[in-house]
Motif scaffolding. Sequence first.
Motif, PDB file in Angstrom:
ATOM      1  N   ILE A 175       0.852  -1.205   0.000  1.00 26.50           N
ATOM      2  CA  ILE A 175       0.000   0.000   0.000  1.00 26.50           C
ATOM      3  C   ILE A 175       0.883   1.249   0.000  1.00 26.50           C
ATOM      4  O   ILE A 175       2.048   1.198   0.398  1.00 26.50           O
ATOM      5  N   VAL A 234       6.477  10.032  14.522  1.00 22.96           N
ATOM      6  CA  VAL A 234       5.023  10.257  14.420  1.00 22.96           C
ATOM      7  C   VAL A 234       4.352   8.886  14.369  1.00 22.96           C
ATOM      8  O   VAL A 234       4.601   8.103  13.447  1.00 22.96           O
ATOM      9  N   ALA A 278      -0.391   9.832  18.588  1.00 19.00           N
ATOM     10  CA  ALA A 278      -1.849  10.020  18.563  1.00 19.00           C
ATOM     11  C   ALA A 278      -2.490   8.891  19.377  1.00 19.00           C
ATOM     12  O   ALA A 278      -2.315   7.711  19.041  1.00 19.00           O
ATOM     13  N   PHE A 300       6.921  17.236   9.401  1.00 20.77           N
ATOM     14  CA  PHE A 300       7.538  16.379   8.374  1.00 20.77           C
ATOM     15  C   PHE A 300       8.495  17.193   7.505  1.00 20.77           C
ATOM     16  O   PHE A 300       9.541  16.730   7.103  1.00 20.77           O
ATOM     17  N   GLY A 311       2.878  -3.698   9.508  1.00 25.01           N
ATOM     18  CA  GLY A 311       2.480  -4.260   8.210  1.00 25.01           C
ATOM     19  C   GLY A 311       3.178  -3.539   7.078  1.00 25.01           C
ATOM     20  O   GLY A 311       3.859  -4.132   6.241  1.00 25.01           O
ATOM     21  N   MET A 312       2.999  -2.207   7.014  1.00 25.40           N
ATOM     22  CA  MET A 312       3.694  -1.387   6.020  1.00 25.40           C
ATOM     23  C   MET A 312       4.393  -0.239   6.731  1.00 25.40           C
ATOM     24  O   MET A 312       5.583  -0.171   6.840  1.00 25.40           O
ATOM     25  N   LEU A 360       2.934   3.880   6.878  1.00 25.93           N
ATOM     26  CA  LEU A 360       2.777   4.976   5.914  1.00 25.93           C
ATOM     27  C   LEU A 360       3.535   6.224   6.310  1.00 25.93           C
ATOM     28  O   LEU A 360       3.847   7.054   5.457  1.00 25.93           O
ATOM     29  N   GLU A 367       5.307   8.840   3.888  1.00 28.57           N
ATOM     30  CA  GLU A 367       4.922  10.263   3.909  1.00 28.57           C
ATOM     31  C   GLU A 367       6.161  11.143   4.061  1.00 28.57           C
ATOM     32  O   GLU A 367       6.311  12.160   3.372  1.00 28.57           O
TER      33      GLU A 367
END
Length: 505
Positions: free
Chosen positions: A267, A306, A343, A394, A408-409, A411, A415
């Motif tokens: 993904i 993050v 978060a 970022f 799993g991945m 993101l 990013e």
Amino acid sequence: MPTLNPATEPIDTAPHTLPSNHRLVVVTNREPYELVQENNHYRLNMTTGGLVTALEPVLNTDSSTTAVQGLWISWEGATPLQPEQRTALEEHKGELPYTVATVPLTKKEITYYYNGFANDLLWPLFHYFVSQCNFTESRNWPNYVSANQKFADAVMANAQPGDWTWVHDYQLLLVPQLIREASPQHRIGFFNHIPFPSYELFRTLPYRRELLRGMLGSDLIGFHTRDYANHFLKCVAKLLPNEATVDMATSQVRTDGRVITVGAFPISLDVATLQQQASQPAMQAQAEALRANYERLGVSFLGIGVDRLDYTKGIIERLEALEAFFIKYPEFKRRVQFVQIAAPSRAKVGTYQTLRDDVEQTVGRINGRLAEGTWTPIQFFCRNFTKDELLPYFMAADFAMVTPIRDGMNLVAKEYCAIQQENRGALILSELAGAADELPEAFVVNPYSQHRMEEAIYNVLTLPSDEKQSRMAACREQVESRDIHYWVNSYLAAFQQAVVARQAV
Ligand code: GDG
């Protein structure tokens, strides 16, 4: 049929995704919108997650670029809706660019299916945290079954002849088989967003065969990496030897008179939109102001982490590696500032409440030990940032630490790379995140090795900038070339091939 691995092999990904007059039905646990209360009114916002962004052009009934109509089936909300909220949802549903259907879950199901079986057993086990698993079966399993049945029932209640149903993630492992039993010719795809563990771990699960059979109701089963796909195939071979035949070479399973195709589909992000947001003058100004604020305090290097506040993300291990780094290389004290944004998530699950306390204590201990003058090494935010608040970090950071214990991945890693349009930053990346398969040019570390993490931090601060730039350029180009649209298109192309393969038997 060749083994599917679009991470490395070209595949037909023409943007037209399904035959005309056919419909994509997406099934997820979480809803793709949020009901927002403003004064006495409710409003419906589309959420901005990657999955929603990726699928929106395919599902959008108003879009002129596609003839495919869309339906999104999901849980109606994180807590049982109050009657006035349900009314508001019904009133505003029509404003979304695709049709939605909701699955109401009882309080008991939320406790035992979602917080229990899914998040307190499958999540830790699939991330190799066996000691965190809650194996209590008496209520968790029956509620997992009944909740999955409700999702399958919702698919059947809304079914049309041209449907391609795409079920997502570990909360819904039984749904493909439940749909297959109700409708043997249904086109069913499944995608698992978290790792799939090796046989030795998966075998510890009670109901492991039921879960595999559930997934095998699909025509196509997708994972982020080839390793996860192979783990799944080996589990099927070992645990269902009398009912399924596995062909590792073609990545297919035969069972129940059908062929099931298994593939790797990493993904990614809506890179163009993210880069466009980052290039807005207001956003650039915020990033520059952020850097200038730190520079005024004497900081030369800004590092960020993050994450969702989750024990799989390796936040404590990362902070301890930073502590060890500052002790080993005291010349970097005051010059390096690390910002950790976490978060909060899954606050109803006990392990997550304990984790928050543990992270806060670790931050306090490290800052108490190492702070000098106005400098504290770790700045810690434990709240949900808006995307507009997050992006400047970022953009401003000299390095990002994405060091999950297992992921799993991930993101965030992609990013951070996508935003480095001048190839400025450096990414320290765990080799146990799926993203490491695609980003070997990052500063890849073993998150269990404090020594390796210390050395990686030292390297990103001291290596010549041209070396760092060429490594970041390679990462960014990889992320740009395999974006979220590539992911959707390659999955849907393989889905169509898988249905042909099933029908050929
Ligand atoms: C699962 C799998 C897989 C984080 N903090 C804030 C915030 N974020 C955003 C990030 C990123 C997303 O949340 C997190 O995505 P990840 O991929 O890192 O992790 P999971 O949530 O665990 O996702 C994972 C993914 O599914 C997709 O298949 O990659 O392996 O575990 O986009 O930027 N966003 C905002 N405020 C925050 O404070 N707005």
